[in-house]
Design a protein around this motif. Structure first.
Motif, PDB file in Angstrom:
ATOM      1  N   ARG A   1       0.825  -1.206   0.000  1.00 46.19           N
ATOM      2  CA  ARG A   1       0.000   0.000   0.000  1.00 46.19           C
ATOM      3  C   ARG A   1       0.866   1.265   0.000  1.00 46.19           C
ATOM      4  O   ARG A   1       0.516   2.258  -0.652  1.00 46.19           O
ATOM      5  CB  ARG A   1      -0.943  -0.011   1.206  1.00 46.19           C
ATOM      6  N   LEU A   2       1.977   1.252   0.732  1.00 41.46           N
ATOM      7  CA  LEU A   2       2.872   2.406   0.730  1.00 41.46           C
ATOM      8  C   LEU A   2       3.476   2.623  -0.652  1.00 41.46           C
ATOM      9  O   LEU A   2       3.581   3.754  -1.134  1.00 41.46           O
ATOM     10  CB  LEU A   2       3.975   2.224   1.781  1.00 41.46           C
ATOM     11  N   TRP A   3       3.869   1.523  -1.296  1.00 43.96           N
ATOM     12  CA  TRP A   3       4.432   1.614  -2.647  1.00 43.96           C
ATOM     13  C   TRP A   3       3.366   2.056  -3.649  1.00 43.96           C
ATOM     14  O   TRP A   3       3.600   2.938  -4.476  1.00 43.96           O
ATOM     15  CB  TRP A   3       5.004   0.252  -3.049  1.00 43.96           C
ATOM     16  N   ALA A   4       2.181   1.453  -3.572  1.00 44.57           N
ATOM     17  CA  ALA A   4       1.124   1.747  -4.539  1.00 44.57           C
ATOM     18  C   ALA A   4       0.671   3.200  -4.469  1.00 44.57           C
ATOM     19  O   ALA A   4       0.286   3.791  -5.487  1.00 44.57           O
ATOM     20  CB  ALA A   4      -0.067   0.814  -4.316  1.00 44.57           C
ATOM     21  N   ALA A   5       0.718   3.788  -3.275  1.00 43.39           N
ATOM     22  CA  ALA A   5       0.299   5.182  -3.126  1.00 43.39           C
ATOM     23  C   ALA A   5       1.126   6.103  -4.016  1.00 43.39           C
ATOM     24  O   ALA A   5       0.633   7.151  -4.457  1.00 43.39           O
ATOM     25  CB  ALA A   5       0.416   5.604  -1.666  1.00 43.39           C
ATOM     26  N   ASP A   6       2.378   5.722  -4.278  1.00 45.19           N
ATOM     27  CA  ASP A   6       3.268   6.562  -5.092  1.00 45.19           C
ATOM     28  C   ASP A   6       3.405   6.086  -6.529  1.00 45.19           C
ATOM     29  O   ASP A   6       3.895   6.834  -7.379  1.00 45.19           O
ATOM     30  CB  ASP A   6       4.667   6.596  -4.465  1.00 45.19           C
ATOM     31  N   HIS A   7       2.970   4.848  -6.829  1.00 47.56           N
ATOM     32  CA  HIS A   7       3.276   4.274  -8.137  1.00 47.56           C
ATOM     33  C   HIS A   7       2.071   3.807  -8.947  1.00 47.56           C
ATOM     34  O   HIS A   7       2.225   3.508 -10.132  1.00 47.56           O
ATOM     35  CB  HIS A   7       4.229   3.082  -7.962  1.00 47.56           C
ATOM     36  N   VAL A   8       0.890   3.723  -8.334  1.00 50.23           N
ATOM     37  CA  VAL A   8      -0.285   3.217  -9.056  1.00 50.23           C
ATOM     38  C   VAL A   8      -1.323   4.337  -9.158  1.00 50.23           C
ATOM     39  O   VAL A   8      -2.040   4.620  -8.185  1.00 50.23           O
ATOM     40  CB  VAL A   8      -0.898   1.986  -8.362  1.00 50.23           C
ATOM     41  N   PRO A   9      -1.422   4.982 -10.299  1.00 54.04           N
ATOM     42  CA  PRO A   9      -2.372   6.093 -10.460  1.00 54.04           C
ATOM     43  C   PRO A   9      -3.808   5.658 -10.177  1.00 54.04           C
ATOM     44  O   PRO A   9      -4.281   4.661 -10.711  1.00 54.04           O
ATOM     45  CB  PRO A   9      -2.204   6.490 -11.934  1.00 54.04           C
ATOM     46  N   GLY A  10      -4.475   6.374  -9.290  1.00 52.83           N
ATOM     47  CA  GLY A  10      -5.855   6.046  -8.960  1.00 52.83           C
ATOM     48  C   GLY A  10      -6.020   4.890  -8.001  1.00 52.83           C
ATOM     49  O   GLY A  10      -7.117   4.594  -7.560  1.00 52.83           O
ATOM     50  N   GLY A  11      -4.921   4.214  -7.683  1.00 53.20           N
ATOM     51  CA  GLY A  11      -4.956   3.110  -6.736  1.00 53.20           C
ATOM     52  C   GLY A  11      -5.401   1.802  -7.363  1.00 53.20           C
ATOM     53  O   GLY A  11      -5.935   1.762  -8.470  1.00 53.20           O
TER      54      GLY A  11
END
Length: 275
Positions: free
Chosen positions: A115-125
């Motif tokens: 979740r910490l990584w996705a917050a910065d790398h996955v647009p829109g979640g």
């Protein structure tokens, strides 16, 4: 004394000596072998075991009743969780936007790192999060039941056999971002018990395992879910290290860093009690 830990090779290797009565003056153990998601739940249940192996991601919920022990757990470098997708899938973090992702537990270090990584790398979640036992995740990704899977443990060594690819190594990401080891599995004991004595017995069990590496082999493989001895040994070599014997200042710093960052993102409660 009741204890719950996973059937994974690192746990059975670490606790073999104590489980088999090889530690002088240590009480007999009544062992429950369970997946990490189950042990995380046991730690917040009424009349939970005296000692448990849980994820560091679950630690903030249990610190009122349980204390983190400085030994026996899994924390290290080069041993982080992976996000896997099917071979031939677009290898770009943006491909996870709105997708179904399987995780082994929502109260796991792997999940927090994701979740910490996705917050910065996955647009829109990402889309739907599906919790399933870690040994079911790779087949589900392979068979197209889910779009990606967050995997731990021996999956680091076996995922190519499922025709899967690693989209990101979250351990590498964490280490590059923080320069700290990855806090994966914690050993906790009920605060009503003699914590110093328990930590001492665990350290003796770890030392016995290192001094007698072949003694636990049959016990480890009996619980290793048809894992080969080579994979089991690789698993032990990766997850049983100097932090297993003692967390030390760096280990505690890593734990606090993970949980404080997760708390800022609203993923875990703030820790308002000493570890």
């Amino acid at each position: 004394m009741k204890i719950a830990f996973s059937p994974c090779p690192n746990d059975t290797f670490v606790f073999h000596a104590w489980v088999h009565g090889l530690i002088p003056n240590a009480p007999k153990l009544d062992v429950t072998y369970a997946d990490i998601d189950i042990t995380n739940s046991l730690a917040v249940s009424e009349n939970g075991p005296d000692i448990l192996k849980i994820s560091y991601g679950a630690l903030p919920w249990v610190l009122k009743d349980y204390a983190l022990l400085p030994c026996g757990g899994a924390l290290g470098r080069g041993c982080g969780p992976l996000i896997l997708t099917k071979e031939g899938t677009k290898q770009d973090p943006s491909s996870l936007s709105g997708r179904r992702v399987a995780v082994p537990s929502e109260r796991s270090t792997a999940y927090l790192l994701f979740r910490l990584w996705a917050a910065d790398h996955v647009p829109g979640g990402v889309g739907e999060i599906v919790v399933m036992p870690f040994d079911k995740i790779m087949p589900a990704v392979r068979d197209g039941e889910i779009d990606a899977g967050l995997v731990i443990h021996e999956a680091r060594f076996t995922y190519p056999s499922f025709q899967l690819e690693s989209l990101v190594d979250l351990g590498n990401w964490w280490e590059e971002d923080t320069h700290l080891p990855i806090p994966l599995g914690a050993i906790i004991a009920h605060r009503s018990l003699d914590l110093e004595a328990i930590a001492g017995w665990i350290r003796e069990s770890v030392r016995y395992a290192w001094d007698n590496p072949n003694a636990s082999q049959s016990y480890v493989l009996d619980h290793a879910q048809e894992m080969s001895s080579e994979v089991a040994n690789s698993h032990i070599d990766l997850y049983v290290n100097e932090f297993t014997a003692d967390l030390g200042d760096e280990g505690y710093q890593a734990v606090r860093s993970l949980l404080s960052r997760a708390a800022k993102e609203g993923l875990v409660p703030n820790i308002d009690i000493d570890l």
